[in-house]
Write an enzyme that holds these catalytic residues in place. Structure first.
Site, mmCIF file in Angstrom:
data_model
loop_
_atom_site.group_PDB
_atom_site.id
_atom_site.type_symbol
_atom_site.label_atom_id
_atom_site.label_comp_id
_atom_site.label_asym_id
_atom_site.label_seq_id
_atom_site.Cartn_x
_atom_site.Cartn_y
_atom_site.Cartn_z
ATOM 1 C CG ASP A 1 -2.121 0.806 1.131
ATOM 2 O OD1 ASP A 1 -2.334 1.374 0.054
ATOM 3 O OD2 ASP A 1 -2.864 0.905 2.115
ATOM 4 C CG HIS B 1 0.295 1.894 -9.253
ATOM 5 N ND1 HIS B 1 0.057 1.566 -7.944
ATOM 6 C CD2 HIS B 1 -0.805 2.581 -9.672
ATOM 7 C CE1 HIS B 1 -1.150 2.022 -7.579
ATOM 8 N NE2 HIS B 1 -1.683 2.653 -8.615
ATOM 9 C CG LEU C 1 9.933 -17.045 -4.214
ATOM 10 C CD1 LEU C 1 9.510 -17.246 -2.771
ATOM 11 C CD2 LEU C 1 10.548 -15.646 -4.358
HETATM 12 C C1 FPP Z 1 -2.016 0.178 -3.284
HETATM 13 O O1 FPP Z 1 -1.516 1.502 -3.207
HETATM 14 C C2 FPP Z 1 -1.416 -0.485 -4.410
HETATM 15 C C3 FPP Z 1 -2.105 -1.028 -5.438
HETATM 16 C C4 FPP Z 1 -3.580 -1.011 -5.536
HETATM 17 C C5 FPP Z 1 -1.397 -1.639 -6.562
HETATM 18 C C6 FPP Z 1 -0.194 -2.426 -6.168
HETATM 19 C C7 FPP Z 1 0.653 -2.528 -7.358
HETATM 20 C C8 FPP Z 1 1.995 -2.709 -7.361
HETATM 21 C C9 FPP Z 1 2.825 -2.929 -6.158
HETATM 22 C C10 FPP Z 1 2.693 -2.669 -8.624
HETATM 23 C C11 FPP Z 1 1.984 -3.509 -9.627
HETATM 24 C C12 FPP Z 1 2.423 -4.906 -9.544
HETATM 25 C C13 FPP Z 1 2.122 -5.756 -10.521
HETATM 26 C C14 FPP Z 1 2.783 -7.090 -10.551
HETATM 27 C C15 FPP Z 1 1.195 -5.358 -11.579
HETATM 28 P P1 FPP Z 1 -2.521 2.689 -3.433
HETATM 29 O O2 FPP Z 1 -2.539 3.018 -4.877
HETATM 30 O O3 FPP Z 1 -3.854 2.349 -2.853
HETATM 31 O O4 FPP Z 1 -1.809 3.816 -2.619
HETATM 32 P P2 FPP Z 1 -2.512 4.983 -1.786
HETATM 33 O O5 FPP Z 1 -3.238 4.297 -0.653
HETATM 34 O O6 FPP Z 1 -1.332 5.784 -1.321
HETATM 35 O O7 FPP Z 1 -3.408 5.720 -2.716
#
Ligand code: FPP
Length: 249
Positions: free
Chosen positions: A27, A44, A138
């Protein structure tokens, strides 16, 4: 972190029981981007670089199963540009990572609903899964279009179809039900780590997390580091897991 320090941390972890399955809710990508005046997708993209470092560290520690919550069944509610950016990032990660993942012995599986994903993306998923199927250092699960409730409902509906087809007549036990989930054959997570200080499961691994230890880390995911990952594992190793029982005298 110097490599000597890194090595010391790995040795400290290996001296105790290493978790069999670590799952991560990454997150804070959006907040990381906003702080820099960048579009959310830049967060991201930075998150993918963190992911690559953490997968390498998980392999070095000797963790056999690692799962990342990359996109939830609820994330379709986000702006179209962010959703399509995340779909593109998954494809890019799968296509460009096959060689390196094979070299590192990483078997990739994507868990979640395939409905709603494009044919191209499904092909990329199937290719990455097939080409890394023989890797056994893994097991890396990317939870994409994944929801814990959706997973349980999919399993329930499979049971309903099996009953209708006369293929099951007896009651199921927990083991039978687990074998109908996306994580069939995989151990339940011992440890769930969530970055950015949030203290929620957000519909992640609802069935499998029954006895998982939860560790929250204040860093935003793009800032999350191998050292932080190691300190989460060390915190896990200090926990007293009783699984509802009591400590042996
Ligand atoms: C949450 O942060 C993150 C996500 C919804 C996406 C997670 C994605 C990645 C780690 C990269 C993508 C990985 C692959 C393999 C496609 P948020 O966007 O909710 O952050 P915020 O709470 O600060 O808005």
């Amino acid at each position: 972190m110097g490599s000597k320090e890194h090595e010391n941390l790995l040795n400290m972890i290996k001296a105790n029981a290493v978790p069999t399955h670590v799952a991560v809710v990454p997150d804070g990508n959006g907040r990381w981007a906003r702080k820099r005046g960048l579009p959310r997708i830049a967060g991201h993209r930075a998150g993918i670089e963190t992911l690559k470092r953490i997968v390498r560290t998980a392999g070095d520690i000797g963790i056999p199963y690692f799962t990342l919550f990359a996109f939830s069944t609820e994330n379709w509610k986000r702006p179209e540009a962010e959703v399509s950016g995340l779909l593109d990032l998954l494809r890019e990660y799968l296509d460009s990572g096959i060689e390196q993942n094979r070299e590192n012995g990483v078997r990739i599986r994507v868990i979640g609903r395939r409905q709603g994903l494009s044919r191209d993306l499904i092909r990329a998923i199937e290719r990455a899964e097939a080409e890394t199927a023989a890797c056994d250092r893994l097991n890396f699960q990317v939870a994409f279009n994944y929801g814990g409730r959706a997973e349980i409902m999919d399993a329930v509906n499979t049971v309903c179809s099996l009953i209708r087809a006369g293929k099951i007549a007896v009651a199921l036990d927990e083991k039978d039900f687990s074998s109908l989930l996306y994580t069939a054959g995989m151990p339940d997570p011992d440890l769930i780590i969530r970055s950015s200080g949030e203290l929620r499961l957000s519909n992640f691994m609802l069935w499998q997390s029954a006895y998982a230890e939860f560790v929250s880390c204040p860093l935003l995911w793009p800032d999350f580091s191998p050292e932080e990952f190691c300190s989460c594992i060390l915190e896990y190793q200090r926990r007293d897991r009783r699984f509802g029982g009591i400590k042996a005298p």
